[in-house]
Enzyme design. Structure first.
Site, PDB file in Angstrom:
ATOM      1  N   HIS A 100       0.823  -1.220   0.000  1.00  0.00           N
ATOM      2  CA  HIS A 100       0.000   0.000   0.000  1.00  0.00           C
ATOM      3  C   HIS A 100       0.849   1.258   0.000  1.00  0.00           C
ATOM      4  O   HIS A 100       0.436   2.292   0.490  1.00  0.00           O
ATOM      5  CB  HIS A 100      -0.942   0.002   1.215  1.00  0.00           C
ATOM      6  CG  HIS A 100      -1.941  -1.110   1.184  1.00  0.00           C
ATOM      7  ND1 HIS A 100      -2.562  -1.600   2.306  1.00  0.00           N
ATOM      8  CD2 HIS A 100      -2.398  -1.879   0.159  1.00  0.00           C
ATOM      9  CE1 HIS A 100      -3.382  -2.587   1.973  1.00  0.00           C
ATOM     10  NE2 HIS A 100      -3.292  -2.777   0.672  1.00  0.00           N
ATOM     11  N   PRO A 103      -4.292 -11.447  18.277  1.00  0.00           N
ATOM     12  CA  PRO A 103      -4.999 -11.765  19.532  1.00  0.00           C
ATOM     13  C   PRO A 103      -6.493 -12.023  19.307  1.00  0.00           C
ATOM     14  O   PRO A 103      -7.162 -12.645  20.112  1.00  0.00           O
ATOM     15  CB  PRO A 103      -4.793 -10.522  20.407  1.00  0.00           C
ATOM     16  CG  PRO A 103      -3.893  -9.619  19.677  1.00  0.00           C
ATOM     17  CD  PRO A 103      -3.725 -10.106  18.285  1.00  0.00           C
TER      18      PRO A 103
HETATM   19  C1  BV8 Z   1      -8.179  -2.061  -5.209  1.00  0.00           C
HETATM   20  C2  BV8 Z   1      -2.923   2.856   2.876  1.00  0.00           C
HETATM   21  C3  BV8 Z   1      -8.600  -2.360  -7.510  1.00  0.00           C
HETATM   22  C4  BV8 Z   1      -3.481   4.167   3.275  1.00  0.00           C
HETATM   23  C5  BV8 Z   1      -4.775   1.242   2.809  1.00  0.00           C
HETATM   24  C6  BV8 Z   1     -15.771  -0.730  -3.562  1.00  0.00           C
HETATM   25  C7  BV8 Z   1     -15.197   0.259  -4.347  1.00  0.00           C
HETATM   26  C8  BV8 Z   1     -13.817   0.322  -4.574  1.00  0.00           C
HETATM   27  C9  BV8 Z   1     -12.993  -0.636  -4.011  1.00  0.00           C
HETATM   28  C10 BV8 Z   1     -13.593  -1.623  -3.243  1.00  0.00           C
HETATM   29  C11 BV8 Z   1     -14.954  -1.682  -3.004  1.00  0.00           C
HETATM   30  N1  BV8 Z   1     -15.202  -2.750  -2.213  1.00  0.00           N
HETATM   31  C12 BV8 Z   1     -14.049  -3.366  -1.926  1.00  0.00           C
HETATM   32  C13 BV8 Z   1     -13.071  -2.708  -2.556  1.00  0.00           C
HETATM   33  C14 BV8 Z   1     -11.673  -3.037  -2.536  1.00  0.00           C
HETATM   34  C15 BV8 Z   1     -11.016  -2.209  -1.451  1.00  0.00           C
HETATM   35  C16 BV8 Z   1     -11.300  -2.891  -0.132  1.00  0.00           C
HETATM   36  O1  BV8 Z   1     -10.753  -3.955   0.133  1.00  0.00           O
HETATM   37  N2  BV8 Z   1     -12.160  -2.296   0.703  1.00  0.00           N
HETATM   38  C17 BV8 Z   1     -12.469  -2.951   1.966  1.00  0.00           C
HETATM   39  C18 BV8 Z   1     -12.479  -1.922   3.091  1.00  0.00           C
HETATM   40  C19 BV8 Z   1     -13.812  -3.655   1.815  1.00  0.00           C
HETATM   41  N3  BV8 Z   1      -9.609  -2.261  -1.763  1.00  0.00           N
HETATM   42  C20 BV8 Z   1      -9.051  -1.295  -2.522  1.00  0.00           C
HETATM   43  O2  BV8 Z   1      -9.622  -0.298  -2.865  1.00  0.00           O
HETATM   44  C21 BV8 Z   1      -7.631  -1.577  -2.925  1.00  0.00           C
HETATM   45  N4  BV8 Z   1      -7.489  -1.343  -4.331  1.00  0.00           N
HETATM   46  O3  BV8 Z   1      -8.997  -2.891  -4.909  1.00  0.00           O
HETATM   47  O4  BV8 Z   1      -7.850  -1.734  -6.526  1.00  0.00           O
HETATM   48  C22 BV8 Z   1      -9.751  -1.441  -7.749  1.00  0.00           C
HETATM   49  C23 BV8 Z   1      -9.496  -0.225  -8.373  1.00  0.00           C
HETATM   50  C24 BV8 Z   1     -10.579   0.619  -8.622  1.00  0.00           C
HETATM   51  C25 BV8 Z   1     -11.889   0.247  -8.240  1.00  0.00           C
HETATM   52  C26 BV8 Z   1     -12.107  -0.986  -7.597  1.00  0.00           C
HETATM   53  C27 BV8 Z   1     -11.033  -1.828  -7.346  1.00  0.00           C
HETATM   54  C28 BV8 Z   1      -6.662  -0.658  -2.200  1.00  0.00           C
HETATM   55  C29 BV8 Z   1      -6.715  -0.932  -0.706  1.00  0.00           C
HETATM   56  C30 BV8 Z   1      -5.582  -0.169  -0.028  1.00  0.00           C
HETATM   57  C31 BV8 Z   1      -6.157   0.939   0.813  1.00  0.00           C
HETATM   58  N5  BV8 Z   1      -5.076   1.562   1.599  1.00  0.00           N
HETATM   59  N6  BV8 Z   1      -3.748   1.815   3.447  1.00  0.00           N
HETATM   60  C32 BV8 Z   1      -3.379   4.377   4.756  1.00  0.00           C
HETATM   61  O5  BV8 Z   1      -2.755   3.580   5.494  1.00  0.00           O
HETATM   62  O6  BV8 Z   1      -3.929   5.411   5.159  1.00  0.00           O
HETATM   63  S1  BV8 Z   1      -5.664   0.017   3.568  1.00  0.00           S
HETATM   64  C33 BV8 Z   1      -5.440   0.101   5.252  1.00  0.00           C
HETATM   65  O7  BV8 Z   1      -6.116  -1.058   5.756  1.00  0.00           O
HETATM   66  C34 BV8 Z   1      -4.027  -0.070   5.733  1.00  0.00           C
HETATM   67  O8  BV8 Z   1      -3.113  -0.396   4.707  1.00  0.00           O
HETATM   68  C35 BV8 Z   1      -4.150  -1.272   6.664  1.00  0.00           C
HETATM   69  O9  BV8 Z   1      -2.983  -1.920   6.907  1.00  0.00           O
HETATM   70  C36 BV8 Z   1      -5.103  -2.031   5.867  1.00  0.00           C
HETATM   71  C37 BV8 Z   1      -5.688  -3.250   6.355  1.00  0.00           C
HETATM   72  O10 BV8 Z   1      -6.024  -3.085   7.671  1.00  0.00           O
HETATM   73  P1  BV8 Z   1      -5.183  -3.952   8.718  1.00  0.00           P
HETATM   74  O11 BV8 Z   1      -3.736  -3.741   8.455  1.00  0.00           O
HETATM   75  O12 BV8 Z   1      -5.682  -5.341   8.692  1.00  0.00           O
HETATM   76  O13 BV8 Z   1      -5.519  -3.206  10.044  1.00  0.00           O
HETATM   77  P2  BV8 Z   1      -6.836  -3.387  10.909  1.00  0.00           P
HETATM   78  O14 BV8 Z   1      -6.881  -2.254  11.873  1.00  0.00           O
HETATM   79  O15 BV8 Z   1      -8.006  -3.643  10.016  1.00  0.00           O
HETATM   80  O16 BV8 Z   1      -6.585  -4.747  11.728  1.00  0.00           O
HETATM   81  C38 BV8 Z   1      -5.554  -4.749  12.696  1.00  0.00           C
HETATM   82  C39 BV8 Z   1      -5.505  -6.164  13.233  1.00  0.00           C
HETATM   83  O17 BV8 Z   1      -4.405  -6.250  14.136  1.00  0.00           O
HETATM   84  C40 BV8 Z   1      -6.739  -6.572  14.006  1.00  0.00           C
HETATM   85  O18 BV8 Z   1      -7.190  -7.823  13.544  1.00  0.00           O
HETATM   86  C41 BV8 Z   1      -6.247  -6.687  15.466  1.00  0.00           C
HETATM   87  O19 BV8 Z   1      -6.871  -7.751  16.142  1.00  0.00           O
HETATM   88  C42 BV8 Z   1      -4.799  -6.989  15.276  1.00  0.00           C
HETATM   89  N7  BV8 Z   1      -3.917  -6.563  16.365  1.00  0.00           N
HETATM   90  C43 BV8 Z   1      -4.093  -5.538  17.228  1.00  0.00           C
HETATM   91  N8  BV8 Z   1      -3.032  -5.465  18.078  1.00  0.00           N
HETATM   92  C44 BV8 Z   1      -2.181  -6.462  17.713  1.00  0.00           C
HETATM   93  C45 BV8 Z   1      -2.746  -7.167  16.627  1.00  0.00           C
HETATM   94  N9  BV8 Z   1      -2.137  -8.208  16.043  1.00  0.00           N
HETATM   95  C46 BV8 Z   1      -0.937  -8.588  16.553  1.00  0.00           C
HETATM   96  N10 BV8 Z   1      -0.323  -7.961  17.587  1.00  0.00           N
HETATM   97  C47 BV8 Z   1      -0.918  -6.907  18.191  1.00  0.00           C
HETATM   98  N11 BV8 Z   1      -0.304  -6.304  19.226  1.00  0.00           N
END
Ligand code: BV8
Ligand code: ZN
Length: 253
Positions: free
Chosen positions: A120, A216
């Site tokens: 990303h 976790p």
């Molecule tokens: C794409 C950078 C093709 C910026 C990020 C409708 C319209 C358009 C697109 C979509 C749509 N529906 C779905 C999509 C696809 C979309 C998507 O997936 N949406 C999701 C929300 C449904 N994806 C995209 O758009 C991607 N591109 O598909 O291109 C396309 C092109 C045009 C049109 C359509 C498709 C691009 C996605 C990238 C977005 N950018 N980040 C920024 O950081 O500001 S994403 C963002 O979320 C971060 O990168 C982050 O890392 C990522 C994922 O989240 P996680 O890392 O998993 O973090 P989260 O908080 O969710 O979870 C943390 C976890 O850690 C938890 O489970 C927790 O329990 C755990 N945890 C907590 N403490 C600890 C721990 N684990 C271990 N140790 C600990 N101590």
């Protein structure tokens, strides 16, 4: 419940040639950086649509730029944690290791991990939205205008992938090829909700890799995991490194 890996799986892990690691915001939680989802997550405070899409930047460039500038100041002040450092040790334990991250904080690189694949993008740099010229974020922050103007007449944006944007050129192909060819796929600190990155876990599982999840909490991808280490990354990853090293020392006799 104490961490455990059954012997047969531990042998497959310790004897594997290729390891792929996928990390998400959770691995940086112990460095004090916020995660996106779950209690206190970033997306509880702000809406993705207002800050993490190209439309948001087109509509309100100054607000979006300042939100990322503030996040970068936090990332810059953070330190890699034992989870990041355990991944550096894993990289030395296997002949071939690809570390790919959804994070933009650069902490893997600062911990010493080599060849990190940033799925990303990364906040270390700003990029001109028109001509794609890059500048270190630290230099951009020294410019009084938010966002800084480019000599080409365009404006700089964070060099990250927003929702609705494609991943960096070739990143997904490289990641998918590695996931399909690895013996062990280790997913750490991701809720498994953002595609296409999270889909890589399924690619590895379908290709027969041993999938280990460190989180976790259960994630959207927990069903693919052969092993769920339900502890914080800073605890579970050093423990995993120890188990692999112990197995290898025992097998050397
Ligand atoms: C794409 C950078 C093709 C910026 C990020 C409708 C319209 C358009 C697109 C979509 C749509 N529906 C779905 C999509 C696809 C979309 C998507 O997936 N949406 C999701 C929300 C449904 N994806 C995209 O758009 C991607 N591109 O598909 O291109 C396309 C092109 C045009 C049109 C359509 C498709 C691009 C996605 C990238 C977005 N950018 N980040 C920024 O950081 O500001 S994403 C963002 O979320 C971060 O990168 C982050 O890392 C990522 C994922 O989240 P996680 O890392 O998993 O973090 P989260 O908080 O969710 O979870 C943390 C976890 O850690 C938890 O489970 C927790 O329990 C755990 N945890 C907590 N403490 C600890 C721990 N684990 C271990 N140790 C600990 N101590
Ligand atoms: Zn430009």
């Amino acid at each position: 419940m104490p961490l455990h890996i059954e012997d047969a799986l531990l042998e497959r892990i310790a004897t594997a040639e290729r390891l792929v690691v996928l990390t998400g915001a959770g691995i940086s939680a112990e460095s004090g950086l916020g995660t996106f989802r779950g209690a206190g997550g970033l997306w509880e405070k702000v809406r993705i649509e207002d800050f993490a899409t190209p439309e948001a930047f087109a509509r309100r460039p100054t607000e979006v730029w300042r939100w990322y500038a503030e996040r970068w100041r936090g990332m810059r002040a953070a330190e890699p944690n034992p989870g990041h450092r355990a991944i550096v040790r894993l990289q030395a334990l296997f002949p071939s290791v690809l570390v790919m991250t959804q994070n933009i904080d650069g902490l893997h690189q600062r911990a010493g991990t080599k060849n990190v694949l940033e799925l990303h993008g990364g906040l270390r740099c700003a990029r001109c939205a028109s001509c794609s010229r890059r500048m270190p974020m630290d230099d951009a922050l020294a410019i009084a205008t938010d966002p800084p103007p480019c000599a080409c007449g365009g404006i700089y944006r964070p060099d990250v992938v927003w929702f609705g944007e494609l991943l960096p050129e070739g990143a997904l192909e490289r990641a998918a090829a590695a996931a399909a060819a690895c013996g062990v796929f280790l997913t750490v600190g991701t809720s498994g909700t953002v595609m296409p990155a999270a889909g890589l876990i399924g690619v590895a599982a379908q290709a027969g890799a041993v999938v280990i999840e460190v989180n976790p909490e259960p994630s959207a991808m927990s069903g693919f995991a052969h092993i769920n280490l339900d502890e914080a990354a800073g605890i579970a990853l050093p423990w995993l490194v120890e188990k692999i090293e112990q197995w290898r020392n025992r097998s050397r006799g």
